[in-house]
Design a protein around this motif. Sequence first.
Motif, short mmCIF file in Angstrom:
data_model
loop_
_atom_site.label_atom_id
_atom_site.label_comp_id
_atom_site.label_asym_id
_atom_site.label_seq_id
_atom_site.Cartn_x
_atom_site.Cartn_y
_atom_site.Cartn_z
N MET A 48 0.82 -1.22 0.00
CA MET A 48 0.00 0.00 0.00
C MET A 48 0.85 1.27 0.00
O MET A 48 0.45 2.29 -0.57
CB MET A 48 -0.95 0.02 1.20
N ASP A 49 2.03 1.22 0.65
CA ASP A 49 2.87 2.43 0.71
C ASP A 49 3.87 2.50 -0.43
O ASP A 49 4.67 3.44 -0.48
CB ASP A 49 3.64 2.47 2.06
N ASN A 50 3.86 1.52 -1.30
CA ASN A 50 4.80 1.53 -2.42
C ASN A 50 4.38 2.64 -3.40
O ASN A 50 3.24 2.66 -3.86
CB ASN A 50 4.75 0.16 -3.11
N PRO A 51 5.28 3.59 -3.71
CA PRO A 51 4.89 4.70 -4.59
C PRO A 51 4.50 4.25 -6.00
O PRO A 51 3.83 4.99 -6.72
CB PRO A 51 6.15 5.58 -4.64
N ASN A 52 4.88 3.04 -6.38
CA ASN A 52 4.51 2.53 -7.71
C ASN A 52 3.18 1.78 -7.71
O ASN A 52 2.83 1.14 -8.69
CB ASN A 52 5.59 1.56 -8.24
N PHE A 53 2.48 1.83 -6.57
CA PHE A 53 1.23 1.08 -6.46
C PHE A 53 0.07 2.00 -6.13
O PHE A 53 0.18 2.91 -5.33
CB PHE A 53 1.36 0.01 -5.37
N ARG A 54 -1.07 1.73 -6.76
CA ARG A 54 -2.29 2.47 -6.43
C ARG A 54 -3.45 1.48 -6.36
O ARG A 54 -3.57 0.61 -7.23
CB ARG A 54 -2.58 3.51 -7.51
N PHE A 55 -4.29 1.63 -5.34
CA PHE A 55 -5.49 0.80 -5.23
C PHE A 55 -6.73 1.64 -5.53
O PHE A 55 -6.87 2.74 -5.00
CB PHE A 55 -5.63 0.18 -3.83
N VAL A 56 -7.60 1.12 -6.35
CA VAL A 56 -8.86 1.82 -6.67
C VAL A 56 -10.01 0.84 -6.47
O VAL A 56 -10.04 -0.23 -7.09
CB VAL A 56 -8.87 2.31 -8.13
N LYS A 57 -10.96 1.22 -5.61
CA LYS A 57 -12.13 0.35 -5.39
C LYS A 57 -13.14 0.62 -6.50
O LYS A 57 -13.68 1.74 -6.58
CB LYS A 57 -12.74 0.64 -4.02
N LEU A 58 -13.34 -0.35 -7.35
CA LEU A 58 -14.20 -0.14 -8.52
C LEU A 58 -14.71 -1.49 -9.02
O LEU A 58 -14.01 -2.50 -8.94
CB LEU A 58 -13.35 0.53 -9.61
N ASP A 59 -15.93 -1.45 -9.57
CA ASP A 59 -16.53 -2.64 -10.19
C ASP A 59 -16.17 -2.64 -11.67
O ASP A 59 -16.36 -1.61 -12.34
CB ASP A 59 -18.06 -2.51 -9.99
N ILE A 60 -15.68 -3.75 -12.20
CA ILE A 60 -15.33 -3.76 -13.64
C ILE A 60 -16.57 -3.59 -14.53
O ILE A 60 -16.45 -3.30 -15.70
CB ILE A 60 -14.54 -5.04 -14.07
N CYS A 61 -17.76 -3.78 -13.95
CA CYS A 61 -18.98 -3.57 -14.73
C CYS A 61 -19.37 -2.08 -14.80
O CYS A 61 -20.26 -1.72 -15.57
CB CYS A 61 -20.15 -4.34 -14.11
N ASP A 62 -18.71 -1.25 -14.00
CA ASP A 62 -19.03 0.18 -13.94
C ASP A 62 -18.30 0.90 -15.08
O ASP A 62 -17.16 1.35 -14.95
CB ASP A 62 -18.60 0.73 -12.56
N ARG A 63 -19.00 1.03 -16.21
CA ARG A 63 -18.36 1.55 -17.43
C ARG A 63 -17.79 2.96 -17.22
O ARG A 63 -16.65 3.24 -17.58
CB ARG A 63 -19.40 1.55 -18.56
N GLU A 64 -18.59 3.82 -16.60
CA GLU A 64 -18.15 5.20 -16.40
C GLU A 64 -16.90 5.25 -15.52
O GLU A 64 -15.92 5.93 -15.83
CB GLU A 64 -19.28 5.98 -15.74
N GLY A 65 -16.95 4.47 -14.45
CA GLY A 65 -15.81 4.42 -13.53
C GLY A 65 -14.56 3.87 -14.20
O GLY A 65 -13.45 4.40 -14.03
N VAL A 66 -14.74 2.83 -14.99
CA VAL A 66 -13.58 2.21 -15.66
C VAL A 66 -13.01 3.18 -16.70
O VAL A 66 -11.79 3.38 -16.76
CB VAL A 66 -13.99 0.86 -16.32
N TYR A 67 -13.87 3.83 -17.47
CA TYR A 67 -13.37 4.78 -18.46
C TYR A 67 -12.63 5.93 -17.76
O TYR A 67 -11.59 6.39 -18.24
CB TYR A 67 -14.52 5.35 -19.31
N GLY A 68 -13.17 6.37 -16.62
CA GLY A 68 -12.53 7.46 -15.86
C GLY A 68 -11.13 7.05 -15.43
O GLY A 68 -10.17 7.83 -15.54
#
Length: 339
Positions: A48-68
């Motif tokens: 989680m603290d690795n600067p090369n890593f990012r976590f995003v809570k998102l549903d792959i079915c959420d088209r708008e969120g995925v495009y964003g």
Amino acid sequence: MTIIVTGGAGFIGSNFIFHMLGKYPDYRIVCLDKLTYAGNLSTLAPVMDNPNFRFVKLDICDREGVYGLFEEEHPDMVVNFAAESHVDRSIENPEVFLQTNILGTQVLMDACRKFGIQRYHQVSTDEVYGDLPLDRPDLFFTEETPIHTSSPYSSSKAGADLLVLAYYRTYGLPVTVSRCSNNYGPYHFPEKLIPLMIANALNDKPLPVYGKGENVRDWLYVEDHCKAIDLILHKGRVGEVYNIGGHNEMRNIDIVKIICKALGKPESLITFVTDRKGHDMRYAIDPTKIHNELGWLPETKFADGIQKTIQWYLNNREWWETIISGEYQNYYEKMYGNR
Ligand code: NAD
Ligand code: TDX
């Protein structure tokens, strides 16, 4: 290089993220995960603290969120692990399997088409080939074996595979597909055979073996699967399917006995319960293609991998005890209470 890894809070996805961040210090890994019952943010705590890593809570079915997310990150590659993955749950409730495994895959690929991508990789399974008879040990799944699924889970994975290959043929999307055999190792969710048996044995609970326990699975240590996907991403040919497996066939009953022995628990804990509906008899992968083309070979022998795995569950009791003390109890009661 920016890679979006979907389903990275689950079993194989998290192991893949650890592998990639460790091996490629200049890669950026963005984990996209809905955190369903199978996703655990605590699993990703070490990165989680690795600067090369990012976590995003998102549903792959959420088209708008995925495009964003694609607009923000402009990924070079996408590796899709996100799925509903448990066969027994698919028998109880197929719908979410079709949604996530097929329609979610479509959303990801549409995003890849819209924003451009070097590679979309679909993590699939040997279950798309159906099963093999026990009395024909000469038969193996090759990439040419016809798709012939048994469960709603495997059907949804097969549907996704066909769609992925269609996006290659129709739109020229640079895709690859891997079909791996059963994985085992750290962070395996305790609804699956090996971690379920370890957890139950440690709690002196019955070990529920379906049918006669004669069904055969072809087990691969999770790190070997991650290394194979890494190779396919960097050296695999687009439009191709690669089978992954290490010629390590075991009967379920023998695995459960190994676990009993390793933990010093009596085999009298073993309880034969009603079989899974449509239960596949035998899976066995022929990995010739990935070996010949990409030089992949499994590195961990089952005898070592299972001991490492058992030790991991002994050393990380908090991880799985937290899981089995929550909502999992309702699931367990529903699936095993009257079995
Ligand atoms: P898992 O169930 O442990 O993890 C799945 C992850 O996907 C979880 O973190 C979950 O939160 C996430 N997820 C589920 N639905 C989502 C959605 N709609 N949007 C975003 N994230 C979502 O699964 P696993 O065992 O790690 O399997 C990973 C992949 O590998 C799956 O595609 C599975 O079909 C495939 N596979 C698994 C095995 C195996 O033995 N476990 C073998 C071959 C292939
Ligand atoms: O309690 C159990 N008792 C039992 O006998 C459980 C959970 C399983 N089993 C049997 C059923 C199978 O023959 O053990 C075998 C393995 O079962 P699972 O761990 O549920 O795995 P499987 O159905 O083989 O599917 C797994 O491998 C292929 C993954 O869950 C899939 O995601 C992957 O695609």
